[in-house]
Design an enzyme around this catalytic site. Structure first.
Site, mmCIF file in Angstrom:
data_model
loop_
_atom_site.group_PDB
_atom_site.id
_atom_site.type_symbol
_atom_site.label_atom_id
_atom_site.label_comp_id
_atom_site.label_asym_id
_atom_site.label_seq_id
_atom_site.Cartn_x
_atom_site.Cartn_y
_atom_site.Cartn_z
ATOM 1 N N CYS A 70 30.215 33.902 -3.234
ATOM 2 C CA CYS A 70 28.894 34.058 -3.837
ATOM 3 C C CYS A 70 28.998 33.693 -5.312
ATOM 4 O O CYS A 70 29.774 34.317 -6.052
ATOM 5 C CB CYS A 70 28.469 35.517 -3.672
ATOM 6 S SG CYS A 70 26.931 35.941 -4.512
ATOM 7 N N CYS A 182 24.659 27.852 -4.960
ATOM 8 C CA CYS A 182 24.529 29.165 -4.308
ATOM 9 C C CYS A 182 24.966 28.910 -2.880
ATOM 10 O O CYS A 182 24.559 27.905 -2.277
ATOM 11 C CB CYS A 182 23.073 29.625 -4.362
ATOM 12 S SG CYS A 182 22.678 30.981 -3.216
#
Ligand code: DGL
Length: 268
Positions: A70, A182
């Site tokens: 992440c 992302c």
């Protein structure tokens, strides 16, 4: 011994997919903090405490390495995690460097797409400033893609409408590369490829991250045990209360695997 991968939700599965390709004999524990997804629109301190407590629950003496799959959580907590844990801790950052390098001789621009929080963080600004090409790098927050991915909506009219709304006004002839900063955004490679002109190269950090993982665990590999030798072993866990989320993780990973097979492997 297993490798722990953590994300706020399904996005980290795109990194797990890459790890399964490159390191098929490892054991994996994939954790989605879906009780707290999305991270990218929350206050920094909330995200920090979510990730630190998730890691504390998951990392045991049996953990070989920790991969924060992440970009947002990495930008907030990677320094703390490296201070707290002595195992290899691998984080992710938007793959701005390869994006800028690909444009080096063309004068084209790069668009970095990520969550609002990741784009606000000092870690991202330091990365861009270090590259010394700030005038050719633009940033675009795209939190709606996290929501769509969590609903397993990776292509189709809602996705195309969101792309139109967020990046439809850009003059794409000025750009050479677009960064999927992302991990949730990698699910939309096919949708982006339909939306953008064909000269735009889409880049994510997944392969580079898994290579880094590979380097850091080299030498720590044991002979694969019989279960792992038969194929990779993945344990899925999540924080949210809906038991059906586990199945959703498997569906998302399967969808991504098939999508990547159809497309052929991306360059970066
Ligand atoms: N997948 C995450 C990232 O790479 C965060 C998405 C979110 O929870 O907002 O940044």
């Amino acid at each position: 011994m297993s490798i722990v991968l953590i994300d706020s939700g399904l996005g980290g599965l795109t990194v797990l997919h890459e790890a399964l390709q490159e390191l098929p004999h490892e054991r994996y524990l994939f954790f989605a903090d879906n009780g707290n997804v999305p991270y990218g629109t929350k206050p920094k301190e909330t995200v920090r405490s979510c990730i630190l407590s998730a890691v504390q629950e998951l990392v045991t003496e049996e953990t070989k390495a920790l991969l924060i799959a992440c970009n947002t959580a990495t930008s907030i907590a990677i320094a703390d995690l490296r201070r707290l844990y002595s195992i290899p801790v691998i984080g992710m950052e938007p793959a701005v460097k390869p994006a800028v390098e690909l444009n080096r001789n063309t004068g084209k621009r790069s668009l970095v797409m990520a969550t609002p929080l990741a784009l606000k963080e000092t870690k991202y600004h330091d990365l861009v400033n270090r590259l010394g090409d700030t005038e050719h790098i633009d940033s675009q927050p795209m939190p709606g893609l996290v929501t769509l991915a969590e609903e397993l909506e990776f292509d189709g009219p809602r996705v195309q409408a969101y792309l139109q709304e967020t990046i439809g006004d850009r003059d794409w002839q000025e750009y050479g590369t677009a960064v999927l900063g992302c991990t949730h955004f990698s699910f939309f490679r096919t949708a982006f490829a339909k939306f953008l002109p064909p000269h735009i190269e889409l880049i994510d950090g997944n392969r580079g991250t898994v290579r880094r993982l590979q380097e850091l665990i080299r030498g720590r590999e044991e002979a694969p045990d019989s279960a792992a030798a038969a194929g990779p072993v993945v344990e899925f866990r999540h924080s949210g209360s809906d038991p059906a989320y586990r199945e959703r993780m498997e569906q998302a990973l399967d969808w991504y695997r098939r999508d990547r097979e159809r497309a052929g492997r991306p360059r970066a």
